[in-house]
Write a protein that holds these residues in place. Structure first.
Motif, short mmCIF file in Angstrom:
data_model
loop_
_atom_site.label_atom_id
_atom_site.label_comp_id
_atom_site.label_asym_id
_atom_site.label_seq_id
_atom_site.Cartn_x
_atom_site.Cartn_y
_atom_site.Cartn_z
N PHE A 211 -43.17 -28.07 -40.29
CA PHE A 211 -44.30 -27.15 -40.45
C PHE A 211 -44.16 -25.94 -39.53
CE2 PHE A 211 -48.55 -25.62 -39.36
CZ PHE A 211 -49.08 -25.39 -40.62
N ILE A 212 -43.87 -26.18 -38.26
CA ILE A 212 -43.75 -25.08 -37.31
C ILE A 212 -42.52 -24.23 -37.62
CG2 ILE A 212 -43.43 -24.49 -34.87
CD1 ILE A 212 -45.01 -27.04 -34.21
N LEU A 213 -41.42 -24.88 -37.98
CA LEU A 213 -40.19 -24.14 -38.29
C LEU A 213 -40.40 -23.18 -39.45
CD1 LEU A 213 -37.15 -23.68 -37.87
CD2 LEU A 213 -36.75 -25.58 -39.47
N VAL A 214 -40.96 -23.67 -40.54
CA VAL A 214 -41.15 -22.82 -41.71
C VAL A 214 -42.13 -21.69 -41.41
CG1 VAL A 214 -42.04 -22.77 -44.08
CG2 VAL A 214 -40.53 -24.61 -43.36
N ASN A 215 -43.23 -22.00 -40.74
CA ASN A 215 -44.23 -20.97 -40.43
C ASN A 215 -43.70 -19.95 -39.42
OD1 ASN A 215 -47.12 -21.43 -41.68
ND2 ASN A 215 -46.22 -23.44 -41.35
N ASN A 216 -42.81 -20.36 -38.53
CA ASN A 216 -42.15 -19.40 -37.64
C ASN A 216 -41.21 -18.49 -38.42
OD1 ASN A 216 -43.47 -20.54 -35.48
ND2 ASN A 216 -41.65 -21.46 -34.56
N LEU A 217 -40.41 -19.10 -39.30
CA LEU A 217 -39.40 -18.34 -40.04
C LEU A 217 -40.02 -17.36 -41.03
CD1 LEU A 217 -36.71 -21.09 -40.70
CD2 LEU A 217 -36.55 -19.17 -39.12
N PHE A 218 -41.28 -17.56 -41.41
CA PHE A 218 -41.94 -16.59 -42.27
C PHE A 218 -41.89 -15.19 -41.66
CE2 PHE A 218 -44.92 -19.75 -44.60
CZ PHE A 218 -43.96 -19.92 -45.59
N GLY A 219 -41.85 -15.11 -40.34
CA GLY A 219 -41.83 -13.82 -39.67
C GLY A 219 -40.53 -13.06 -39.88
N SER A 220 -39.48 -13.73 -40.35
CA SER A 220 -38.18 -13.09 -40.55
C SER A 220 -37.83 -12.94 -42.02
CB SER A 220 -37.08 -13.89 -39.84
OG SER A 220 -37.31 -13.93 -38.45
N SER B 13 -46.38 -22.81 -46.95
CA SER B 13 -45.44 -23.61 -46.17
C SER B 13 -45.55 -25.09 -46.52
CB SER B 13 -45.69 -23.41 -44.67
OG SER B 13 -46.91 -24.02 -44.26
N VAL B 14 -46.77 -25.56 -46.73
CA VAL B 14 -46.96 -26.96 -47.11
C VAL B 14 -46.31 -27.23 -48.46
CG1 VAL B 14 -48.67 -28.73 -47.67
CG2 VAL B 14 -49.07 -27.17 -45.75
N ALA B 15 -46.49 -26.31 -49.40
CA ALA B 15 -45.89 -26.46 -50.73
C ALA B 15 -44.36 -26.44 -50.64
CB ALA B 15 -46.40 -25.36 -51.66
N LEU B 16 -43.81 -25.52 -49.86
CA LEU B 16 -42.35 -25.41 -49.73
C LEU B 16 -41.75 -26.64 -49.06
CD1 LEU B 16 -41.95 -21.67 -48.66
CD2 LEU B 16 -41.31 -22.70 -50.85
N ILE B 17 -42.39 -27.12 -48.00
CA ILE B 17 -41.88 -28.31 -47.30
C ILE B 17 -41.93 -29.53 -48.21
CG2 ILE B 17 -42.29 -29.89 -45.38
CD1 ILE B 17 -43.39 -27.41 -43.84
N SER B 18 -43.03 -29.68 -48.94
CA SER B 18 -43.15 -30.82 -49.86
C SER B 18 -42.07 -30.76 -50.93
CB SER B 18 -44.54 -30.81 -50.50
OG SER B 18 -45.55 -30.91 -49.52
N TRP B 19 -41.87 -29.57 -51.50
CA TRP B 19 -40.84 -29.41 -52.53
C TRP B 19 -39.46 -29.73 -51.98
CZ3 TRP B 19 -36.82 -25.85 -52.24
CH2 TRP B 19 -35.99 -25.81 -53.37
N PHE B 20 -39.16 -29.22 -50.78
CA PHE B 20 -37.84 -29.44 -50.19
C PHE B 20 -37.58 -30.92 -49.93
CE2 PHE B 20 -35.51 -30.11 -46.19
CZ PHE B 20 -34.25 -29.67 -46.59
N LEU B 21 -38.55 -31.62 -49.34
CA LEU B 21 -38.35 -33.03 -49.02
C LEU B 21 -38.20 -33.88 -50.27
CD1 LEU B 21 -40.82 -33.44 -46.01
CD2 LEU B 21 -38.33 -33.23 -45.94
N VAL B 22 -38.98 -33.55 -51.31
CA VAL B 22 -38.85 -34.28 -52.58
C VAL B 22 -37.49 -34.00 -53.20
CG1 VAL B 22 -39.72 -34.45 -54.94
CG2 VAL B 22 -41.32 -34.40 -53.02
N ALA B 23 -37.07 -32.72 -53.22
CA ALA B 23 -35.78 -32.35 -53.80
C ALA B 23 -34.63 -32.97 -53.03
CB ALA B 23 -35.64 -30.83 -53.83
N ALA B 24 -34.76 -33.07 -51.71
CA ALA B 24 -33.68 -33.62 -50.89
C ALA B 24 -33.53 -35.12 -51.05
CB ALA B 24 -33.93 -33.28 -49.42
N SER B 25 -34.61 -35.81 -51.42
CA SER B 25 -34.57 -37.28 -51.51
C SER B 25 -34.59 -37.79 -52.94
CB SER B 25 -35.76 -37.88 -50.75
OG SER B 25 -36.99 -37.41 -51.29
N ARG B 26 -34.68 -36.88 -53.91
CA ARG B 26 -34.84 -37.33 -55.30
C ARG B 26 -33.58 -38.01 -55.82
NH1 ARG B 26 -37.08 -32.93 -59.27
NH2 ARG B 26 -38.96 -33.54 -58.13
#
Length: 269
Positions: A110-119, A50-63
């Motif tokens: 962090f909470i959103l991504v870790n919650n959504l892992f369940g689906s 989740s940390v890796a995915l969030i970091s990638w998303f924020l970098v990709a969104a602001s690049r």
């Protein structure tokens, strides 16, 4: 929706065996210690993912920021502005909210991504359904708002926190006792258990619906297969509802965090 290895019986003589919490968690990837749960398991791996995915998303969104935002930039900006304005600015106040935006945004993602892992198929585990994750998040927030209160009011913060203004002297003792219990004991417990219990219950309901459907569809007598189809349809509905709850719980956790911060830095209780 869930692993097919759930222990639903495959014939009528055995009967249906409901899944348990242990059935939803895989063995440790790197076990250590003498007891189950002490090793490096799927839950820890998903937290790191989740940390890796969030970091990638924020970098990709602001690049590559543009006047007309692309999909990543739009989603990133919308999510950030939602937490910044609807949670931070509205609850903490326009004067004081800016220093707390990074922590609120980080907690939300962090909470959103870790919650959504369940689906998500094959992942299928909300890491916040482990009470340790919920305790760690709530513990971090607990320490933060107490530290903010002491920084703002000094040691007198504890008086501000437990002695409401305008309380008659005859009621001050019972009110202070209630405030101490509710603020410093009950608050962190409910902050963590609300997230943990909701994610665990939702995951168990989906597991039960899936295993029950699998059991009923394998039966050949009477209306069992028809009931299996109905159970599966209900399970799909619960699956979609669980996604909504996963998003809502991320919002609620961050919302309460902002409320606790505001209470710590405000002048009066």
């Amino acid at each position: 929706m869930i692993p097919l290895a759930l222990p639903a019986a495959t014939n009528e003589s055995e009967g249906f065996i409901a899944p348990t919490i242990d059935d939803l968690h895989l063995p440790e990837i790197l076990p250590w210690g003498a007891h189950y749960g002490e090793g490096f398991g799927k839950q820890m791996l998903l937290v790191l993912l989740s940390v890796a995915l969030i970091s990638w998303f924020l970098v990709a969104a602001s690049r590559r920021r543009q006047m007309v935002p692309g999909k990543f930039q739009f989603l990133g900006e919308y999510s950030y502005n939602f937490v910044r304005n609807s949670v931070g600015k509205d609850l903490i106040g326009e004067k004081d909210f800016k220093p707390f935006v990074p922590v609120l945004v980080s907690l939300f993602f962090f909470i959103l991504v870790n919650n959504l892992f369940g689906s998500i198929p094959f992942l299928q585990l909300p890491t916040t359904s482990h009470v340790g994750t919920a305790y760690a998040l709530a513990g971090f927030v607990y320490i933060m708002w107490i530290a903010l209160g002491i920084r703002t009011h000094g040691i007198g913060y504890f008086k501000v926190a437990v002695v409401p203004s305008g309380v008659p002297k005859a009621f001050i003792v019972p009110v202070v006792i209630i405030e101490i219990v509710s603020t410093f004991l009950v608050r962190p417990l409910t902050h963590s258990l609300r997230l943990f219990a909701t994610m665990l219950a939702g995951h168990m309901i989906i597991a039960l619906a899936a295993s029950g459907s699998a059991f009923l569809l394998t039966q050949t007598s009477g209306a069992m297969p028809v009931l299996g189809v109905l159970t599966m349809a209900g399970g799909v509905g619960m699956y979609l509802f669980e996604i909504f709850i996963q998003v809502l719980q991320a919002y609620v956790f961050v919302l309460l965090t902002a409320v606790y911060i505001q209470g710590s830095i405000s002048e009066a209780h």
